[in-house]
Design an enzyme around this catalytic site. Structure first.
Site, PDB file in Angstrom:
ATOM      1  N   GLU A  23       6.954   4.949   8.386  1.00 29.46           N
ATOM      2  CA  GLU A  23       6.604   6.296   7.957  1.00 29.46           C
ATOM      3  C   GLU A  23       7.391   7.336   8.737  1.00 29.46           C
ATOM      4  O   GLU A  23       7.309   7.417   9.964  1.00 29.46           O
ATOM      5  CB  GLU A  23       5.117   6.523   8.158  1.00 29.46           C
ATOM      6  CG  GLU A  23       4.301   5.712   7.163  1.00 29.46           C
ATOM      7  CD  GLU A  23       2.852   6.102   7.209  1.00 29.46           C
ATOM      8  OE1 GLU A  23       2.251   6.146   6.144  1.00 29.46           O
ATOM      9  OE2 GLU A  23       2.348   6.352   8.303  1.00 29.46           O
ATOM     10  N   LYS A  54       4.198  -6.969   3.757  1.00 26.37           N
ATOM     11  CA  LYS A  54       3.948  -5.551   3.516  1.00 26.37           C
ATOM     12  C   LYS A  54       3.574  -4.914   4.866  1.00 26.37           C
ATOM     13  O   LYS A  54       3.066  -5.556   5.775  1.00 26.37           O
ATOM     14  CB  LYS A  54       2.850  -5.318   2.487  1.00 26.37           C
ATOM     15  CG  LYS A  54       1.487  -5.830   2.826  1.00 26.37           C
ATOM     16  CD  LYS A  54       0.575  -4.898   3.596  1.00 26.37           C
ATOM     17  CE  LYS A  54       0.550  -3.505   3.056  1.00 26.37           C
ATOM     18  NZ  LYS A  54      -0.425  -2.680   3.873  1.00 26.37           N
ATOM     19  N   ASN A  77       0.470  11.442   8.571  1.00 28.97           N
ATOM     20  CA  ASN A  77      -0.755  10.976   9.213  1.00 28.97           C
ATOM     21  C   ASN A  77      -1.754  12.064   9.545  1.00 28.97           C
ATOM     22  O   ASN A  77      -2.927  11.782   9.748  1.00 28.97           O
ATOM     23  CB  ASN A  77      -0.403  10.185  10.474  1.00 28.97           C
ATOM     24  CG  ASN A  77       0.133   8.826  10.121  1.00 28.97           C
ATOM     25  OD1 ASN A  77      -0.603   7.987   9.623  1.00 28.97           O
ATOM     26  ND2 ASN A  77       1.423   8.620  10.338  1.00 28.97           N
ATOM     27  N   THR A 106       0.876  -1.175   0.000  1.00 29.97           N
ATOM     28  CA  THR A 106       0.000   0.000   0.000  1.00 29.97           C
ATOM     29  C   THR A 106       0.917   1.230   0.000  1.00 29.97           C
ATOM     30  O   THR A 106       1.370   1.654  -1.065  1.00 29.97           O
ATOM     31  CB  THR A 106      -0.965  -0.008   1.209  1.00 29.97           C
ATOM     32  OG1 THR A 106      -0.219  -0.177   2.415  1.00 29.97           O
ATOM     33  CG2 THR A 106      -1.992  -1.103   1.064  1.00 29.97           C
ATOM     34  N   THR A 146      -2.275  -2.320   7.171  1.00 24.49           N
ATOM     35  CA  THR A 146      -2.177  -3.691   7.621  1.00 24.49           C
ATOM     36  C   THR A 146      -0.762  -4.234   7.477  1.00 24.49           C
ATOM     37  O   THR A 146      -0.057  -3.898   6.532  1.00 24.49           O
ATOM     38  CB  THR A 146      -3.149  -4.536   6.789  1.00 24.49           C
ATOM     39  OG1 THR A 146      -4.456  -4.071   7.061  1.00 24.49           O
ATOM     40  CG2 THR A 146      -3.023  -5.999   7.095  1.00 24.49           C
TER      41      THR A 146
END
Lengths: 407, 407
Positions: free
Chosen positions: B279, B185, B402, B159, B196
């Site tokens: 991230e 992933k 985010n 993703t 996920t």
């Protein structure tokens, strides 16, 4: 930047208490005379007292001393001495010695015995405690003792707080008026740099120590423990409650429910002030959890939502991301039934019966999340217990404050 | 930005398995033909299988289906069908229908029965699942089935991952070589937007399902569960392990320790790749906890350090703030003795016997923390058990990703 900090009315004097402050240059000798950094709260009579302390396994010496003192002297406390600028923590054996020295200095300034004194320290950790500078200036706190100096004391215990925090209330019980005044410090719901949460409340309501102790635990659970939302509890967190009433000759209250309600409301106000002053906070969010099997489970769910970085960044971004909220609920450890949960933002119904509400639109949610203050309401559909948690958002300023500066 | 992503060797084919992908335009019809978003892993023979699933109470339908299938068909699994672009979560009753539809589409493409198929979905939640677009393109996965398409499958399940993640290993047991190939992933140790974590491992080592199930739980505890460090476990987190060996005619292994070790190392590598792709992450930090009474307590302490926003921002700021680390240890809930703890950053001794080490200087600590990769070692001095946790830092980019974008 603080969120809607209210203009506070002047704190009320409490019969049986005087308050003084001193400028010791605790953090640095250069600050001597520039800011007050020591507060002395003196009871004119022996006070009944209770305390609530950090659950962190690393507990500063002042916490250990305070707990020990209350275990034997809870009906005979005469003073609290508290300093900002140095937490006297992480210092090994000398920490205990310095904590004792601070208590002795406070006792001498207050003119009472050392075993009648509680203490608290907040500020940098791992830096030797400047007891000599405190000894050299603590007399200023004696000189300034006054029933009206609560506001000055609230300033003296600040560290990175952007405003001083206090609250007062008057309750009438059996035709007699009693006063409560509390001061608090804390730099937000995510304790920055282990910044300590301190709160001291004084009252002349006549309540004995054995009643005060369990009451204070209940009150803390519904106020300060509803904002310490990321588990980063400081080594020094302390709340003290002192009652002068019995020492002043009042008969102990036979019924304390009215007092406990007033104390709860006062502590909630202080706790909310801490959230409003949270580091980097741009939103003040009230998380209401109802329909829980127990109050503890309701609080656990509320805290799980309040501590989630994904939820907090969604708040920051005014993103009505209900999926993050529900995922945080699902991660709380409470045995919820996902098909029974109802989720609202203010009065907008977002999620019901395991599915997004058919009439809900993102625009409605975003309109709520864009406000500086809003509420998230979760009905778990399992019982009739509830809890409320207050929190802020997680922003760039938080990162800047905690990553780029060492306070 | 990823931290030192390694150049990965090509994944190895695993006897008994073929892999195909399709471009369905799951997230948007405009992406049809532009990126692969469906992976089909087909066993040529019935496989023994095991799964580990999210502990979130909100569990997507694919998780519930997978668990149910393994409860009856763990020795007879023929395929995994997985899509990115839509998590099929938070959708109420239709979610179950669509999850079933995905399995049926995968079964038809693989030429097996629906009750032999496991599934996984990852992507946005709360958006209707585009089963029609999947049905229209799933045949591409059949057409592309090949023993050599693991890398393509690793890409198809991405993703927000900035790179595809896979790992292979070969073990020799009793003179026979077996292969393990895994793909994974996940967008970081703080699951963004409920992104996920998925991992699928295939092997031809002949191990029965009743041995695989407890093994996979142990392995997950020492790999993927050591990076899911903020409790924001997704509704869809899933790991599957498929073994073709028994179906291919091998006798079941009598001794599986060598295989378990290889599987653990492979899963640790995949888990670390997820942290490296976290991230906003700019640091890769290994937290080693030793001297614990139990492995579980060691892991609890390591996770407590890894999830603390104050510790993570200190990492981001290259600030060797040992007080934040110790405070996080104190908040872990484990009954530590603060006077027994030893703390090192790489080989620099910071804290020992309840006090900062006399020869420690901030400059030494900062030199360690400035590196893109370093370790924090905590010896609790209570026992002989240990655990390792991998984490990253908390940075402005995390907030930006985010708070400012909705993915």
């Amino acid at each position: 930047m603080a969120i809607n900090p209210p203009v506070l009315n002047a704190p009320l004097a409490v019969p049986g208490f005087r308050v003084g402050t001193a400028s010791c240059g605790v953090k640095s000798p250069a600050l001597k005379g520039k800011r007050q950094d020591l507060a002395l709260i003196v009871g004119d009579v022996p006070c009944h007292a209770a305390g609530v302390f950090t659950k962190n396994r690393f507990r500063a010496a002042c916490v250990r001393h305070g707990e020990a003192t209350l275990s034997t002297q809870a009906e005979n406390v005469r003073a609290i001495v508290a300093n900002s600028g140095n937490a006297n923590a992480g210092l090994g054996e000398m920490e205990t010695v310095w904590a004792r020295n601070l208590i002795e200095a406070g006792a001498e300034a207050a003119g009472v015995a050392a075993d009648q004194v509680l203490s608290a320290s907040t500020g940098v950790i791992g830096t030797p405690f400047p007891i000599d500078r405190i000894r050299a200036s603590v007399h200023e706190a004696t000189d300034s003792l006054s029933a009206d100096h609560w506001e000055q004391a609230a300033h003296a215990i600040r560290t990175t707080d952007t405003f001083a925090k206090w609250s007062s209330a008057v309750v009438s019980i059996d035709g007699q008026s009693y006063t409560l005044t509390g001061i608090a410090k804390g730099s937000g719901m995510i304790h920055p740099n282990m910044a300590t949460m301190l709160a001291f409340v004084a009252t002349d309501a006549p309540i004995s120590a054995d009643v005060l102790a369990p009451m204070l635990r209940r009150v803390a659970d519904r106020s300060f423990n509803c904002i310490s939302v990321d588990g980063d509890t400081s080594t020094n967190d302390t709340m003290y409650l002192l009652s002068s009433g019995i020492g002043l000759g009042h008969a102990p209250l036979s019924e304390t429910a009215v007092f406990e309600q007033a104390l709860t409301e006062l502590c909630i106000e202080l706790a909310q002030l801490i959230v409003r002053d949270g580091e980097g906070v741009t939103k003040f969010v009230t998380i209401e959890v109802s329909g829980a099997a127990t109050e503890a489970e309701a609080r656990t769910v509320g805290r799980a939502v309040a501590v989630s970085p994904l939820v907090k960044t969604a708040f920051a971004g005014s993103d009505a991301n209900w999926g993050r909220i529900l995922s945080a609920v699902g991660n709380s450890g409470v045995a919820i039934d996902t098909n029974r949960i109802t989720l609202r933002a203010d009065d907008v119904l977002m999620f019901e019966n395991g599915n997004i509400h058919p009439e809900y639109s993102d625009e409605q949610g975003m309109a709520v999340f864009r406000q500086p203050e809003f509420s998230i309401s979760l009905d778990l559909g399992m019982g009739s217990e509830s809890a409320v948690v207050w929190t802020g958002d997680l922003t760039h300023d938080y990162i800047t404050i905690n990553a780029e500066y060492r306070t």
